[in-house]
Design an enzyme around this catalytic site. Structure first.
Site, mmCIF file in Angstrom:
data_model
loop_
_atom_site.group_PDB
_atom_site.id
_atom_site.type_symbol
_atom_site.label_atom_id
_atom_site.label_comp_id
_atom_site.label_asym_id
_atom_site.label_seq_id
_atom_site.Cartn_x
_atom_site.Cartn_y
_atom_site.Cartn_z
ATOM 1 N N GLU A 256 0.885 -1.165 0.000
ATOM 2 C CA GLU A 256 0.000 0.000 0.000
ATOM 3 C C GLU A 256 0.918 1.208 0.000
ATOM 4 O O GLU A 256 1.560 1.512 1.008
ATOM 5 C CB GLU A 256 -0.904 -0.003 1.230
ATOM 6 C CG GLU A 256 -1.818 1.199 1.287
ATOM 7 C CD GLU A 256 -2.315 1.465 2.695
ATOM 8 O OE1 GLU A 256 -2.472 2.653 3.033
ATOM 9 O OE2 GLU A 256 -2.517 0.509 3.447
ATOM 10 N N CYS A 295 -2.038 8.356 3.687
ATOM 11 C CA CYS A 295 -1.802 7.875 2.327
ATOM 12 C C CYS A 295 -3.047 7.998 1.464
ATOM 13 O O CYS A 295 -2.960 7.911 0.233
ATOM 14 C CB CYS A 295 -1.315 6.433 2.356
ATOM 15 S SG CYS A 295 -2.343 5.321 3.337
#
Length: 679
Positions: A256, A295
């Site tokens: 990720e 993120c």
């Protein structure tokens, strides 16, 4: 001075050197020192495989789920301590709750999914039985078993609680031990989290290990059964994925990574609309929560060219009301970045972005700070940029991992999709609009480039968790630059930690191996009706046969009148005869199911507590007046429920006519009592 310890091979290990200093993001003071010197990485992995793995694999999904729930409850009792320590990372109380409560919520979420969606068994059967031969003596089915390795999680600094727990939960539920390697900047918070986990004694020994400091030769010792889950920069993800052990041994790797997530305002959302305000509020929230160090945060705000001045003014006004400073001050809305080095990284990225856009709000070099020293702490003003030339490369290639976003104009839905795709893959995106046609065009265009998409408007705003907020049931990952992974979400995240095997055999052998009755396997017709047997006394294959019962035309007409289902196939002979499926009047499908229940139900009070549903119902052959129905009910799957006085039994149900042809097939689901303890 605190020296962070690692927890490996069943004990806490202090580093063999003095380590590197970690600093308070607000005051600049030294918080702890960190080093992994002296940690036996090979030994830690072997300990997880040899000690933690066998114990976890011996537990059922439901037992593992119960432990996750107990751990979540334990950590919830220590939230205040974790909140307080989070302040040293620069997090406000709201930021800390987002991280801590979010992580605990993930544990509760997976515990619930484990009990509701997974069997009380150590293996998972996936999909239907596949016939592989004409005679029914050769069949296949997919079987999922826990990987015989360790789930190595390499985490980012921005979510030191949520990050480890969102990776731990599905791995643990799958029966795979975890080794946690936190990012150094905020490792002191993750270390305290793992201390709380270990001190609780809830999880089996070897289920969780912690390495504080550099990973050193950790990846060198990975095997084909190990799994790596990484959160961090795209550049680091590429380097780890290419590691000789990872590539050479085909280690399952999920990344990720950072991504240039976007939010798109629909052309219908003019000033004064609910959607306009939602867009502006959401953008400010995404810029300031965790000081923009998410993120999934919005890096590119795409707005109709005709509305860009209005949006810029609205967001600027909202940002002007954001107080930056010491998180201990209740009036502070945005704290510090994770460290001074992180602030310098953001400033360097901003220089590149400012070549393409001009500031609408904020100065990267100066910020008014409440309750702290602006230079000793890692404080930065929120910075909103405006790039009138949306085609410039910088906004689509450079990420400033902080409280930074860029306004970009677009003309038409197709242009918005094209601009969003220039991010080359994102974790999350959002579309703020009340226009269903616009939403459909944009969502279908964005979907290949995004792991998750939120359509936000007045309809769902009251319950929406917001842009990019990770949720346990949904995919947390994205294509391309975002890492290329999508496994971490729901039961698919559990299966990601298991190995899928295509099992081929005869029906009886498949039944014996999986514990699920497979058609073609012998049945056991007992003198005692299986509904009279307690859960412990039932066996897979126990069968009841009821019937025959003749269906009359009077039955069909009565059912039609009684239920109001007067569809012509049941009531009009001429019309039914013209129907190519029937060739005359037929019985209602639900009449067939009702008659079948009457043929297999044992009416007296007994261990069967309730019928809670039917699954996989299919009507296969029309039933005409004069046909005789027989039902065969076979115990297909028996699942004791942990901590309850009953379990679930799935019954294969086959209703046949006088010629032996199946007219209906389905599964009946019942709750069956366990034998009373005094018996």
């Amino acid at each position: 001075m605190v020296v962070l310890r690692s927890y490996v091979s069943g004990s806490w290990r202090a580093p063999e050197d003095e380590g590197e200093p970690l600093h308070d993001a607000v005051t600049g003071e030294e918080v702890a020192r960190i080093s992994s010197a002296g940690v036996d990485m090979r030994g830690a992995l072997e300990y997880g495989r040899e000690v933690g793995g066998p114990v976890l694999r011996g537990l059922t999904f439901h037992q593992r789920a119960a432990l996750l729930k107990a751990l979540a409850s334990h950590l919830r009792e220590h939230r205040e301590e974790l909140y307080a320590l989070s302040a040293r990372t620069g997090a406000t109380l709201a930021d800390a709750k987002f991280d801590v409560d979010g992580g605990i919520g993930v544990l509760f979420g997976y515990a619930s999914k484990g009990r509701r969606e997974l069997p009380n068994d150590t293996v998972l059967i996936e999909g239907d039985v596949e016939p592989l031969g004409r005679g029914g003596t050769f069949v296949g089915q997919h079987l999922c078993t826990p990987s015989r390795g360790v789930a190595v999680q390499i985490n980012a600094f921005n979510f030191p609680v949520w990050g480890p727990l969102e990776k731990l939960a599905p791995a643990f539920l799958a029966g795979v031990p975890s080794l946690v390697k936190p990012a150094s900047r905020t490792a002191y918070l993750t270390a305290r989290l793992v201390e709380l986990v270990v001190e609780s004694g809830i999880l089996p020994e070897g289920a969780v290990q912690l390495v504080c400091g550099a990973p050193r030769d950790l990846l060198d010792h990975l095997t084909e059964q190990d799994i790596v889950a990484f959160t961090g920069s795209a550049a680091t993800a590429r380097r780890l994925r290419a590691h000789p052990a990872v590539a050479g041994r085909s280690v399952r790797f999920n990344a990720e990574a950072d991504s240039l997530n976007c939010s798109i305002l629909g052309p219908d959302a003019a000033p004064g609309t609910r959607e306009f305000d939602l867009f502006a509020d959401q953008l400010v929230t995404e810029m300031t929560v965790k000081a923009g160090q998410k993120c999934t945060a919005i890096r590119r705000a795409l707005v109709p060219a005709a509305l860009i001045d209005d949006v810029a003014e609205a967001v600027r006004d909202r940002l002007a009301r954001v107080t930056v400073g010491n998180p201990a001050d209740p009036d502070v809305r945005m704290g510090a970045l994770a460290g001074l080095d992180q602030r310098e990284e953001v400033r360097r990225s901003l220089k590149a972005l400012m070549d393409a856009g001009r500031p609408v709000f904020g100065d990267p070099e100066h910020v008014e700070v409440v309750g702290a020293d602006a230079e000793r702490g890692a404080f930065l003003s929120p910075v909103l940029l405006r790039a009138d030339d949306a085609g410039r490369a910088e906004p689509h290639e450079v990420e400033a991992f902080g409280p930074v976003s860029t306004l970009l104009p677009y003309e038409g839905a197709a242009a918005a999709v094209e601009l969003a795709a220039r991010g080359r893959g994102s974790l999350a995106g959002s579309v703020v609009t009340g226009d269903a046609e616009f939403a459909r065009e944009v969502v279908l265009g964005l979907a290949p480039w995004h792991g998750r998409l939120l359509v936000l408007n007045a309809e769902d705003a009251g319950e929406s968790t917001g842009h990019g907020s990770p949720l346990p049931p949904l995919v947390h990952g994205g294509p391309g630059r975002a890492g290329g992974g999508e496994e971490l979400g729901g039961v698919r995240a559990v299966v990601h930690h298991m190995r899928r095997t295509a099992l081929q055999s005869g029906p009886a052998m498949l039944t014996s191996i999986t514990g699920r009755w497979v058609p073609g396997t012998d049945r056991t017709v007992t003198a005692e009706h299986p509904f009279r047997r307690y859960l412990e006394d039932l066996r897979v294959g126990d069968t009841a046969v009821g019937g025959p019962r003749t269906v009359t035309l009077g039955d069909v007409e009565h059912f039609a009148e009684f239920t109001g289902d007067t569809f012509y196939a049941h009531t009009d002979e001429e019309a039914a005869r013209a129907n190519p499926f029937f060739g005359g009047r037929v019985a209602h499908g639900y009449l067939v199911v009702s008659f079948a229940a009457g043929l297999f139900v044992e009416p007296s009070p007994g261990p069967v507590l309730a019928n809670y549903g039917l699954e996989r119902l299919r009507f296969l052959t029309p039933v005409k007046p004069g046909d005789e129905l027989t039902v065969t009910l076979t115990a297909k799957q028996i699942s004791p429920r942990e901590g309850a006085e009953y379990g679930e039994v799935r019954w294969d149900t086959d209703v046949t006519n006088q010629e032996g042809a199946s007219v209906a097939k389905y599964d009946v689901l019942t709750l069956v009592a366990k034998r009373p303890k005094h018996d």
